[in-house]
Design an enzyme around this catalytic site. Structure first.
Site, PDB file in Angstrom:
ATOM      1  N   HIS A  98       4.052  -4.845 -20.207  1.00 50.46           N
ATOM      2  CA  HIS A  98       4.592  -3.847 -19.274  1.00 50.46           C
ATOM      3  C   HIS A  98       4.238  -2.416 -19.710  1.00 50.46           C
ATOM      4  O   HIS A  98       5.123  -1.607 -20.012  1.00 50.46           O
ATOM      5  CB  HIS A  98       6.120  -4.021 -19.157  1.00 50.46           C
ATOM      6  CG  HIS A  98       6.695  -3.396 -17.916  1.00 50.46           C
ATOM      7  ND1 HIS A  98       7.763  -3.914 -17.240  1.00 50.46           N
ATOM      8  CD2 HIS A  98       6.362  -2.273 -17.231  1.00 50.46           C
ATOM      9  CE1 HIS A  98       8.062  -3.151 -16.209  1.00 50.46           C
ATOM     10  NE2 HIS A  98       7.223  -2.141 -16.181  1.00 50.46           N
ATOM     11  N   ARG A 122       2.515   4.375  -2.776  1.00 46.92           N
ATOM     12  CA  ARG A 122       1.883   5.461  -3.551  1.00 46.92           C
ATOM     13  C   ARG A 122       0.866   4.912  -4.542  1.00 46.92           C
ATOM     14  O   ARG A 122      -0.251   5.411  -4.657  1.00 46.92           O
ATOM     15  CB  ARG A 122       2.982   6.245  -4.298  1.00 46.92           C
ATOM     16  CG  ARG A 122       3.907   7.001  -3.375  1.00 46.92           C
ATOM     17  CD  ARG A 122       5.150   7.462  -4.089  1.00 46.92           C
ATOM     18  NE  ARG A 122       6.014   6.353  -4.426  1.00 46.92           N
ATOM     19  CZ  ARG A 122       7.333   6.316  -4.230  1.00 46.92           C
ATOM     20  NH1 ARG A 122       7.934   7.352  -3.691  1.00 46.92           N
ATOM     21  NH2 ARG A 122       8.045   5.267  -4.576  1.00 46.92           N
ATOM     22  N   ILE A 123       1.240   3.850  -5.267  1.00 46.51           N
ATOM     23  CA  ILE A 123       0.320   3.322  -6.285  1.00 46.51           C
ATOM     24  C   ILE A 123      -0.762   2.465  -5.626  1.00 46.51           C
ATOM     25  O   ILE A 123      -1.934   2.527  -6.008  1.00 46.51           O
ATOM     26  CB  ILE A 123       1.095   2.515  -7.356  1.00 46.51           C
ATOM     27  CG1 ILE A 123       2.161   3.394  -8.006  1.00 46.51           C
ATOM     28  CG2 ILE A 123       0.127   1.981  -8.413  1.00 46.51           C
ATOM     29  CD1 ILE A 123       3.129   2.642  -8.926  1.00 46.51           C
ATOM     30  N   ASP A 135       0.830  -7.576 -16.104  1.00 48.19           N
ATOM     31  CA  ASP A 135       1.511  -6.556 -16.912  1.00 48.19           C
ATOM     32  C   ASP A 135       3.018  -6.796 -16.933  1.00 48.19           C
ATOM     33  O   ASP A 135       3.718  -6.218 -17.761  1.00 48.19           O
ATOM     34  CB  ASP A 135       1.229  -5.168 -16.308  1.00 48.19           C
ATOM     35  CG  ASP A 135       1.815  -4.029 -17.133  1.00 48.19           C
ATOM     36  OD1 ASP A 135       1.627  -4.047 -18.368  1.00 48.19           O
ATOM     37  OD2 ASP A 135       2.449  -3.124 -16.558  1.00 48.19           O
ATOM     38  N   LEU A 167       0.847  -1.204   0.000  1.00 47.96           N
ATOM     39  CA  LEU A 167       0.000   0.000   0.000  1.00 47.96           C
ATOM     40  C   LEU A 167       0.878   1.249   0.000  1.00 47.96           C
ATOM     41  O   LEU A 167       0.833   2.061   0.909  1.00 47.96           O
ATOM     42  CB  LEU A 167      -0.958   0.001   1.190  1.00 47.96           C
ATOM     43  CG  LEU A 167      -2.143   0.943   1.013  1.00 47.96           C
ATOM     44  CD1 LEU A 167      -3.186   0.337   0.084  1.00 47.96           C
ATOM     45  CD2 LEU A 167      -2.788   1.306   2.343  1.00 47.96           C
ATOM     46  N   ARG A 210       6.309  -6.200 -10.344  1.00 49.86           N
ATOM     47  CA  ARG A 210       7.442  -6.772 -11.067  1.00 49.86           C
ATOM     48  C   ARG A 210       7.200  -8.274 -11.202  1.00 49.86           C
ATOM     49  O   ARG A 210       6.668  -8.900 -10.274  1.00 49.86           O
ATOM     50  CB  ARG A 210       8.749  -6.554 -10.290  1.00 49.86           C
ATOM     51  CG  ARG A 210       9.267  -5.141 -10.335  1.00 49.86           C
ATOM     52  CD  ARG A 210       9.832  -4.794 -11.715  1.00 49.86           C
ATOM     53  NE  ARG A 210      10.380  -3.448 -11.776  1.00 49.86           N
ATOM     54  CZ  ARG A 210       9.718  -2.371 -12.189  1.00 49.86           C
ATOM     55  NH1 ARG A 210       8.464  -2.465 -12.588  1.00 49.86           N
ATOM     56  NH2 ARG A 210      10.313  -1.197 -12.226  1.00 49.86           N
ATOM     57  N   GLU A 219      11.089 -10.617 -18.926  1.00 48.73           N
ATOM     58  CA  GLU A 219      10.572  -9.764 -20.015  1.00 48.73           C
ATOM     59  C   GLU A 219      11.631  -9.551 -21.099  1.00 48.73           C
ATOM     60  O   GLU A 219      12.802  -9.394 -20.757  1.00 48.73           O
ATOM     61  CB  GLU A 219      10.144  -8.410 -19.443  1.00 48.73           C
ATOM     62  CG  GLU A 219       8.987  -8.543 -18.482  1.00 48.73           C
ATOM     63  CD  GLU A 219       8.622  -7.227 -17.800  1.00 48.73           C
ATOM     64  OE1 GLU A 219       9.146  -6.163 -18.187  1.00 48.73           O
ATOM     65  OE2 GLU A 219       7.800  -7.271 -16.870  1.00 48.73           O
TER      66      GLU A 219
HETATM   67  P1  NAP Z   1       6.137   2.570  -2.895  1.00 49.44           P
HETATM   68  O1  NAP Z   1       5.349   3.799  -2.644  1.00 49.44           O
HETATM   69  O2  NAP Z   1       7.552   2.521  -2.446  1.00 49.44           O
HETATM   70  O3  NAP Z   1       5.333   1.348  -2.251  1.00 49.44           O
HETATM   71  C1  NAP Z   1       5.879   0.077  -2.137  1.00 49.44           C
HETATM   72  C2  NAP Z   1       5.030  -0.748  -1.184  1.00 49.44           C
HETATM   73  O4  NAP Z   1       5.582  -2.062  -1.118  1.00 49.44           O
HETATM   74  C3  NAP Z   1       4.967  -0.232   0.236  1.00 49.44           C
HETATM   75  O5  NAP Z   1       3.645  -0.340   0.709  1.00 49.44           O
HETATM   76  C4  NAP Z   1       5.858  -1.184   1.032  1.00 49.44           C
HETATM   77  O6  NAP Z   1       5.418  -1.237   2.362  1.00 49.44           O
HETATM   78  C5  NAP Z   1       5.592  -2.475   0.246  1.00 49.44           C
HETATM   79  N1  NAP Z   1       6.644  -3.476   0.425  1.00 49.44           N
HETATM   80  C6  NAP Z   1       7.961  -3.360   0.146  1.00 49.44           C
HETATM   81  N2  NAP Z   1       8.604  -4.497   0.467  1.00 49.44           N
HETATM   82  C7  NAP Z   1       7.656  -5.356   0.926  1.00 49.44           C
HETATM   83  C8  NAP Z   1       7.689  -6.699   1.417  1.00 49.44           C
HETATM   84  N3  NAP Z   1       8.839  -7.379   1.482  1.00 49.44           N
HETATM   85  N4  NAP Z   1       6.532  -7.270   1.785  1.00 49.44           N
HETATM   86  C9  NAP Z   1       5.383  -6.584   1.714  1.00 49.44           C
HETATM   87  N5  NAP Z   1       5.285  -5.310   1.269  1.00 49.44           N
HETATM   88  C10 NAP Z   1       6.414  -4.703   0.890  1.00 49.44           C
HETATM   89  O7  NAP Z   1       6.163   2.221  -4.432  1.00 49.44           O
HETATM   90  P2  NAP Z   1       5.131   2.634  -5.604  1.00 49.44           P
HETATM   91  O8  NAP Z   1       5.507   3.966  -6.124  1.00 49.44           O
HETATM   92  O9  NAP Z   1       3.739   2.408  -5.115  1.00 49.44           O
HETATM   93  O10 NAP Z   1       5.542   1.539  -6.706  1.00 49.44           O
HETATM   94  C11 NAP Z   1       5.497   0.169  -6.389  1.00 49.44           C
HETATM   95  C12 NAP Z   1       6.196  -0.651  -7.455  1.00 49.44           C
HETATM   96  O11 NAP Z   1       5.381  -0.747  -8.606  1.00 49.44           O
HETATM   97  C13 NAP Z   1       7.503  -0.077  -8.007  1.00 49.44           C
HETATM   98  O12 NAP Z   1       8.601  -0.368  -7.150  1.00 49.44           O
HETATM   99  C14 NAP Z   1       7.628  -0.736  -9.373  1.00 49.44           C
HETATM  100  O13 NAP Z   1       8.393  -1.913  -9.269  1.00 49.44           O
HETATM  101  C15 NAP Z   1       6.178  -1.090  -9.716  1.00 49.44           C
HETATM  102  N6  NAP Z   1       5.712  -0.326 -10.893  1.00 49.44           N
HETATM  103  C16 NAP Z   1       5.363  -0.994 -12.012  1.00 49.44           C
HETATM  104  C17 NAP Z   1       4.909  -0.283 -13.119  1.00 49.44           C
HETATM  105  C18 NAP Z   1       4.500  -0.974 -14.385  1.00 49.44           C
HETATM  106  O14 NAP Z   1       4.675  -0.382 -15.441  1.00 49.44           O
HETATM  107  N7  NAP Z   1       3.915  -2.164 -14.315  1.00 49.44           N
HETATM  108  C19 NAP Z   1       4.841   1.102 -13.086  1.00 49.44           C
HETATM  109  C20 NAP Z   1       5.202   1.748 -11.928  1.00 49.44           C
HETATM  110  C21 NAP Z   1       5.636   1.021 -10.819  1.00 49.44           C
HETATM  111  P3  NAP Z   1       6.370  -1.657   3.587  1.00 49.44           P
HETATM  112  O15 NAP Z   1       7.700  -1.014   3.327  1.00 49.44           O
HETATM  113  O16 NAP Z   1       5.666  -1.149   4.798  1.00 49.44           O
HETATM  114  O17 NAP Z   1       6.414  -3.144   3.544  1.00 49.44           O
HETATM  115  C1  8YV Z   2       8.481   2.122 -16.622  1.00 47.03           C
HETATM  116  C2  8YV Z   2       8.057   0.928 -14.443  1.00 47.03           C
HETATM  117  O1  8YV Z   2       7.715   2.791 -17.534  1.00 47.03           O
HETATM  118  O2  8YV Z   2       8.164   2.946 -13.247  1.00 47.03           O
HETATM  119  C3  8YV Z   2       8.432   1.757 -13.258  1.00 47.03           C
HETATM  120  O3  8YV Z   2       8.993   1.181 -12.313  1.00 47.03           O
HETATM  121  O4  8YV Z   2       8.154  -0.233 -14.421  1.00 47.03           O
HETATM  122  C4  8YV Z   2       7.497   1.595 -15.633  1.00 47.03           C
HETATM  123  O5  8YV Z   2       6.785   2.720 -15.267  1.00 47.03           O
HETATM  124  C5  8YV Z   2       9.218   1.318 -17.508  1.00 47.03           C
HETATM  125  O6  8YV Z   2       9.928   0.342 -16.891  1.00 47.03           O
HETATM  126  C6  8YV Z   2      10.133   2.275 -18.293  1.00 47.03           C
HETATM  127  O7  8YV Z   2      11.427   1.996 -18.096  1.00 47.03           O
END
Ligand code: NAP
Ligand code: 8YV
Length: 314
Positions: free
Chosen positions: A280, A155-156, A257, A153, A233, A262
């Site tokens: 992705h 930012r996203i 996604d 929980l 991821r 990948e």
């Molecule tokens: P964030 O704000 O840092 O949130 C990460 C969350 O993960 C926190 O709630 C954290 O809580 C939890 N967490 C971390 N380690 C954990 C563990 N071992 N067990 C359980 N919970 C854990 O990150 P965000 O900005 O929301 O982004 C999250 C992730 O989404 C990114 O790191 C990226 O890999 C992925 N993402 C993917 C895409 C895509 O294109 N598909 C795009 C953007 C981001 P605690 O620290 O309290 O455990």
């Molecule tokens: C990226 C992502 O767009 O932000 C991340 O962590 O996985 C995606 O938003 C992508 O990996 C571009 O490099």
């Protein structure tokens, strides 16, 4: 006047970001070198900045090959492919692009949930292939008002939860610590969350700490009526266990996604109509990618003018 900072670009970036970088900095693209290792050995000492992206990162060997490196600016929020320990050991600042992509990633998570449960992509294929002329399409599963477990929980994750509230969903979440300022219930055990949930949406950080967090036990707890959505991821899910669970009907379906290797997707998944497969693209809108590009530039400008990046990893 101080000289134009020399940046090494690792991997290709959004074309408009490449243009803007080249207009403000002295940029060299490593991908254009026929022998990158030889180039780094000969020229690595000239670069003070590295620009990369979430999918490409910066490993310890690359960081070591840039002895005067001071800043790494990454396009994307996930920094699981940037060796943060090596950067910290070298006193190198790192920036990423948080928050500007929350909305689009959350939108896509909702889209995957709706698609997996209601069979939007599968029904579209059915119509195109003439199936409707022969028989009615099978019933899907309700999303509104059902139970949503969010893994991570941050930012996203919160942005997804707010959207799910609009679908009257009952929401709980798993993270290592409860989040102070939210009303949703924290579930310290991921297996218990999966057992309770109809939909499990994974949006934790990637990397070693979360590798295979969703394993066969979690999938079995989600059960034959449960759906798994992954916008975090590929490494977070034991993909072999997921394929086996989907093939055996031990979970109802999935919306993915991201994948472990990948752009390779397990070919067994191509055969399954209850799985939605995306390349992705969660942050992949013109508007969000533009905002991410702008944040990369702002971080570099801030570093080279004031000595501090604006948005380091959390
Ligand atoms: P964030 O704000 O840092 O949130 C990460 C969350 O993960 C926190 O709630 C954290 O809580 C939890 N967490 C971390 N380690 C954990 C563990 N071992 N067990 C359980 N919970 C854990 O990150 P965000 O900005 O929301 O982004 C999250 C992730 O989404 C990114 O790191 C990226 O890999 C992925 N993402 C993917 C895409 C895509 O294109 N598909 C795009 C953007 C981001 P605690 O620290 O309290 O455990
Ligand atoms: C990226 C992502 O767009 O932000 C991340 O962590 O996985 C995606 O938003 C992508 O990996 C571009 O490099």
């Amino acid at each position: 006047m101080s000289p134009t900072p020399r940046l090494l670009q690792h991997g290709r970036l959004l074309p408009e970001l490449e243009t803007a970088l080249a207009a403000e900095f002295d940029v060299h693209r490593l991908a254009e070198e026929a022998d990158p290792a030889a180039f780094l050995a000969a020229q690595g000492q000239h670069f003070t900045g590295l620009v990369t992206s979430a999918g490409v990162g910066a490993d310890a060997a690359l960081i070591a090959a840039l002895p005067r490196l001071q800043v790494i600016a990454s396009f994307g929020v996930g920094v699981d492919l940037v060796d943060l320990d090596a950067a910290a050991a070298g006193g190198i600042q790192v920036s990423c692009t948080p928050d500007v992509l929350n909305d689009c990633v959350a939108d896509l998570a909702m889209g995957l949930m709706l698609d997996a449960a209601r069979g939007i992509s599968a029904a579209d294929r059915y119509v195109r292939q003439g199936g409707w002329l022969k028989a009615r399409y099978p019933l899907g599963h309700r999303v509104s008002g059902r139970r949503l477990g969010i893994v991570g929980l941050g930012r996203i994750g919160r942005t997804i939860a707010r959207r799910a509230g609009g679908f009257d969903m009952d929401i709980r979440y798993h993270a290592r610590r409860p989040v102070a300022d939210v009303a949703w219930r924290h579930e310290p055990e991921l297996v218990a969350l999966a057992e309770w949930a109809d939909f499990l949406v994974v949006i934790v950080a990637g990397g070693a700490g979360t590798r295979h967090l969703v394993d066969a036990r979690v999938l079995d707890a989600l059960g034959p009526e449960g759906f798994l959505i992954n916008v975090a991821r590929g490494s977070v899910i034991d993909e072999a266990a997921l394929v086996a669970a989907l093939q055996a009907g031990r979970i109802a379906g999935a919306g993915l996604d991201v994948f472990e290797a990948e752009p390779h997707v397990p070919p067994e998944l191509f055969e399954l109509d209850n799985v939605v497969l995306l390349p992705h693209i969660a942050s992949g809108t013109v508007q969000t990618r533009r905002a991410m590009a702008e944040l990369v530039l702002e971080n570099l400008r801030a570093f080279y003018s004031d000595g501090r990046v604006l948005t380091p990893p959390a």
